[in-house]
Scaffold this active site. Structure first.
Site, PDB file in Angstrom:
ATOM      1  N   ALA A   1      -2.073   0.320   4.685  1.00 53.87           N
ATOM      2  CA  ALA A   1      -3.166   1.175   5.161  1.00 53.87           C
ATOM      3  C   ALA A   1      -2.682   2.204   6.186  1.00 53.87           C
ATOM      4  O   ALA A   1      -3.213   3.321   6.255  1.00 53.87           O
ATOM      5  CB  ALA A   1      -4.267   0.312   5.761  1.00 53.87           C
TER       6      ALA A   1
ATOM      7  N   GLU B   1      -0.123   3.979   6.174  1.00 53.26           N
ATOM      8  CA  GLU B   1       0.465   5.163   5.523  1.00 53.26           C
ATOM      9  C   GLU B   1      -0.551   5.985   4.731  1.00 53.26           C
ATOM     10  O   GLU B   1      -0.219   7.077   4.250  1.00 53.26           O
ATOM     11  CB  GLU B   1       1.596   4.744   4.576  1.00 53.26           C
ATOM     12  CG  GLU B   1       2.893   4.347   5.269  1.00 53.26           C
ATOM     13  CD  GLU B   1       2.859   2.968   5.886  1.00 53.26           C
ATOM     14  OE1 GLU B   1       2.123   2.106   5.381  1.00 53.26           O
ATOM     15  OE2 GLU B   1       3.557   2.758   6.901  1.00 53.26           O
TER      16      GLU B   1
ATOM     17  N   THR C   1      -6.636  -2.805   2.419  1.00 49.09           N
ATOM     18  CA  THR C   1      -7.242  -4.038   2.915  1.00 49.09           C
ATOM     19  C   THR C   1      -6.420  -4.517   4.100  1.00 49.09           C
ATOM     20  O   THR C   1      -5.220  -4.799   3.958  1.00 49.09           O
ATOM     21  CB  THR C   1      -7.232  -5.123   1.815  1.00 49.09           C
ATOM     22  OG1 THR C   1      -7.968  -4.643   0.697  1.00 49.09           O
ATOM     23  CG2 THR C   1      -7.866  -6.414   2.335  1.00 49.09           C
TER      24      THR C   1
ATOM     25  N   ILE D   1      -6.294  -7.376   6.974  1.00 50.42           N
ATOM     26  CA  ILE D   1      -6.842  -8.700   7.338  1.00 50.42           C
ATOM     27  C   ILE D   1      -6.219  -9.125   8.659  1.00 50.42           C
ATOM     28  O   ILE D   1      -4.984  -9.112   8.805  1.00 50.42           O
ATOM     29  CB  ILE D   1      -6.526  -9.729   6.229  1.00 50.42           C
ATOM     30  CG1 ILE D   1      -7.090  -9.249   4.881  1.00 50.42           C
ATOM     31  CG2 ILE D   1      -7.089 -11.099   6.605  1.00 50.42           C
ATOM     32  CD1 ILE D   1      -6.655 -10.086   3.685  1.00 50.42           C
TER      33      ILE D   1
ATOM     34  N   THR E   1      -1.600 -11.613  15.650  1.00 44.94           N
ATOM     35  CA  THR E   1      -1.141 -10.701  16.708  1.00 44.94           C
ATOM     36  C   THR E   1      -2.036  -9.465  16.752  1.00 44.94           C
ATOM     37  O   THR E   1      -2.978  -9.340  15.965  1.00 44.94           O
ATOM     38  CB  THR E   1       0.315 -10.242  16.433  1.00 44.94           C
ATOM     39  OG1 THR E   1       0.306  -9.338  15.310  1.00 44.94           O
ATOM     40  CG2 THR E   1       1.233 -11.423  16.123  1.00 44.94           C
TER      41      THR E   1
ATOM     42  N   HIS F   1      -1.293  -6.606  15.749  1.00 44.17           N
ATOM     43  CA  HIS F   1      -0.895  -5.656  14.696  1.00 44.17           C
ATOM     44  C   HIS F   1      -2.122  -5.091  13.953  1.00 44.17           C
ATOM     45  O   HIS F   1      -2.186  -3.888  13.659  1.00 44.17           O
ATOM     46  CB  HIS F   1       0.032  -6.378  13.705  1.00 44.17           C
ATOM     47  CG  HIS F   1       0.723  -5.487  12.738  1.00 44.17           C
ATOM     48  ND1 HIS F   1       1.819  -4.725  13.070  1.00 44.17           N
ATOM     49  CD2 HIS F   1       0.485  -5.219  11.430  1.00 44.17           C
ATOM     50  CE1 HIS F   1       2.222  -4.036  12.018  1.00 44.17           C
ATOM     51  NE2 HIS F   1       1.421  -4.315  11.002  1.00 44.17           N
TER      52      HIS F   1
ATOM     53  N   PHE G   1     -13.279   6.855   3.728  1.00 45.21           N
ATOM     54  CA  PHE G   1     -12.686   5.663   4.360  1.00 45.21           C
ATOM     55  C   PHE G   1     -13.030   4.427   3.527  1.00 45.21           C
ATOM     56  O   PHE G   1     -14.073   3.812   3.699  1.00 45.21           O
ATOM     57  CB  PHE G   1     -13.244   5.544   5.784  1.00 45.21           C
ATOM     58  CG  PHE G   1     -12.650   4.415   6.593  1.00 45.21           C
ATOM     59  CD1 PHE G   1     -11.311   4.442   6.947  1.00 45.21           C
ATOM     60  CD2 PHE G   1     -13.425   3.344   6.996  1.00 45.21           C
ATOM     61  CE1 PHE G   1     -10.764   3.410   7.700  1.00 45.21           C
ATOM     62  CE2 PHE G   1     -12.888   2.310   7.745  1.00 45.21           C
ATOM     63  CZ  PHE G   1     -11.548   2.343   8.106  1.00 45.21           C
TER      64      PHE G   1
HETATM   65  N1  LIG Z   1      -0.974  -6.135   7.877  1.00 43.79           N
HETATM   66  C1  LIG Z   1      -1.415  -5.182   7.042  1.00 43.79           C
HETATM   67  C2  LIG Z   1      -0.692  -4.007   6.837  1.00 43.79           C
HETATM   68  N2  LIG Z   1       0.450  -3.789   7.500  1.00 43.79           N
HETATM   69  C3  LIG Z   1       1.425  -2.839   7.076  1.00 43.79           C
HETATM   70  C4  LIG Z   1       1.166  -1.440   7.611  1.00 43.79           C
HETATM   71  O1  LIG Z   1       0.056  -0.846   6.970  1.00 43.79           O
HETATM   72  C5  LIG Z   1       2.372  -0.552   7.349  1.00 43.79           C
HETATM   73  O2  LIG Z   1       2.607  -0.441   5.972  1.00 43.79           O
HETATM   74  C6  LIG Z   1       3.645  -1.043   8.018  1.00 43.79           C
HETATM   75  O3  LIG Z   1       3.439  -1.318   9.374  1.00 43.79           O
HETATM   76  C7  LIG Z   1       4.765   0.000   7.873  1.00 43.79           C
HETATM   77  O4  LIG Z   1       4.414   1.206   8.549  1.00 43.79           O
HETATM   78  N3  LIG Z   1      -1.155  -3.071   5.980  1.00 43.79           N
HETATM   79  C8  LIG Z   1      -2.320  -3.262   5.295  1.00 43.79           C
HETATM   80  O5  LIG Z   1      -2.724  -2.400   4.497  1.00 43.79           O
HETATM   81  N4  LIG Z   1      -3.016  -4.413   5.469  1.00 43.79           N
HETATM   82  C9  LIG Z   1      -2.604  -5.376   6.341  1.00 43.79           C
HETATM   83  O6  LIG Z   1      -3.305  -6.427   6.474  1.00 43.79           O
HETATM   84  C1  LIG Z   2      -3.065  -6.847   9.840  1.00 42.58           C
HETATM   85  C2  LIG Z   2      -1.689  -7.288   9.792  1.00 42.58           C
HETATM   86  O1  LIG Z   2      -0.812  -6.549  10.036  1.00 42.58           O
HETATM   87  C3  LIG Z   2      -1.429  -8.707   9.633  1.00 42.58           C
HETATM   88  O2  LIG Z   2      -1.028  -9.038   8.335  1.00 42.58           O
HETATM   89  C4  LIG Z   2      -0.340  -9.088  10.623  1.00 42.58           C
HETATM   90  O3  LIG Z   2      -0.419 -10.424  10.863  1.00 42.58           O
HETATM   91  P1  LIG Z   2       0.145 -11.016  12.238  1.00 42.58           P
HETATM   92  O4  LIG Z   2      -0.697 -10.398  13.341  1.00 42.58           O
HETATM   93  O5  LIG Z   2      -0.092 -12.497  12.098  1.00 42.58           O
HETATM   94  O6  LIG Z   2       1.583 -10.616  12.300  1.00 42.58           O
END
Ligand SMILES: Nc1c(NC[C@H](O)[C@H](O)[C@H](O)CO)[nH]c(=O)[nH]c1=O
Ligand SMILES: CC(=O)[C@@H](O)COP(=O)(O)O
Length: 154
Positions: free
Chosen positions: A57, A59, A81, A83, A87, A89, A114
């Protein structure tokens, strides 16, 4: 009262770009299926729909901007999506995706929808990907058609 602007949900002749995140692909694939279904059911031709896959997401706005700058799309749909994990993140990914999508639309003049599902857990994500809460990809497609047609009125 002055004029009331309200667009039709008719997709005939519209060209639509879709940017979809591969992260959680088992769910984003369902969102993409819903979006394609929504576009085609409202009259958008299959050959007028382009799809770009990105890693996640985060990107989505980058490629949405590239697509918008070609000035060949009437609207762009961002799908993903996110989730919540254990952390912070999640918050960074959601915030940048939302801000980025809004910013691409405002800076290019091309409506960017969106269609990123942001949830506390996997159950909520499944519910929004073609089960009990519908399909957010389909909803995004309908919004894209409305905004593309509304944008033509100004
Ligand atoms: N954790 C999720 C991510 N994480 C990846 C980031 O979107 C990105 O691709 C990475 O950090 C490289 O820049 N992406 C999602 O779409 N959904 C997640 O739950
Ligand atoms: C939304 C996310 O990036 C997720 O998958 C990261 O999980 P975590 O916070 O347990 O590293």
């Amino acid at each position: 009262m002055g004029q009331v602007f309200e667009a039709q949900l008719i997709g005939t002749g519209l060209k639509i770009g879709i940017v979809v995140g591969r992260f959680n692909e088992f769910l984003t694939g369902k969102l993409l299926g819903g979006a394609l279904d929504g576009l085609k059911r409202h009259g958008v031709s299959e050959e007028d729909i382009d799809v770009a896959w990105v890693p996640g997401a985060f990107e989505v706005p980058f490629i949405a901007k590239k697509m918008a700058e070609t000035k060949t799309y009437d609207a762009i749909i961002g799908l993903g999506t996110v989730i919540r994990g254990s952390t912070s993140h999640y918050d960074y990914v959601c915030n940048e995706a939302a801000k980025g999508i809004a910013s691409v639309g405002l800076s290019t003049g091309v409506p960017v929808i969106f269609g990123i599902v942001t949830t506390e857990n996997i159950e909520q994500a499944i519910e929004r990907s073609g089960t009990k809460s519908g399909n957010k990809g389909y909803d995004a497609a309908v919004s894209a058609i409305e905004m593309a047609n509304l944008n033509r009125l100004f």
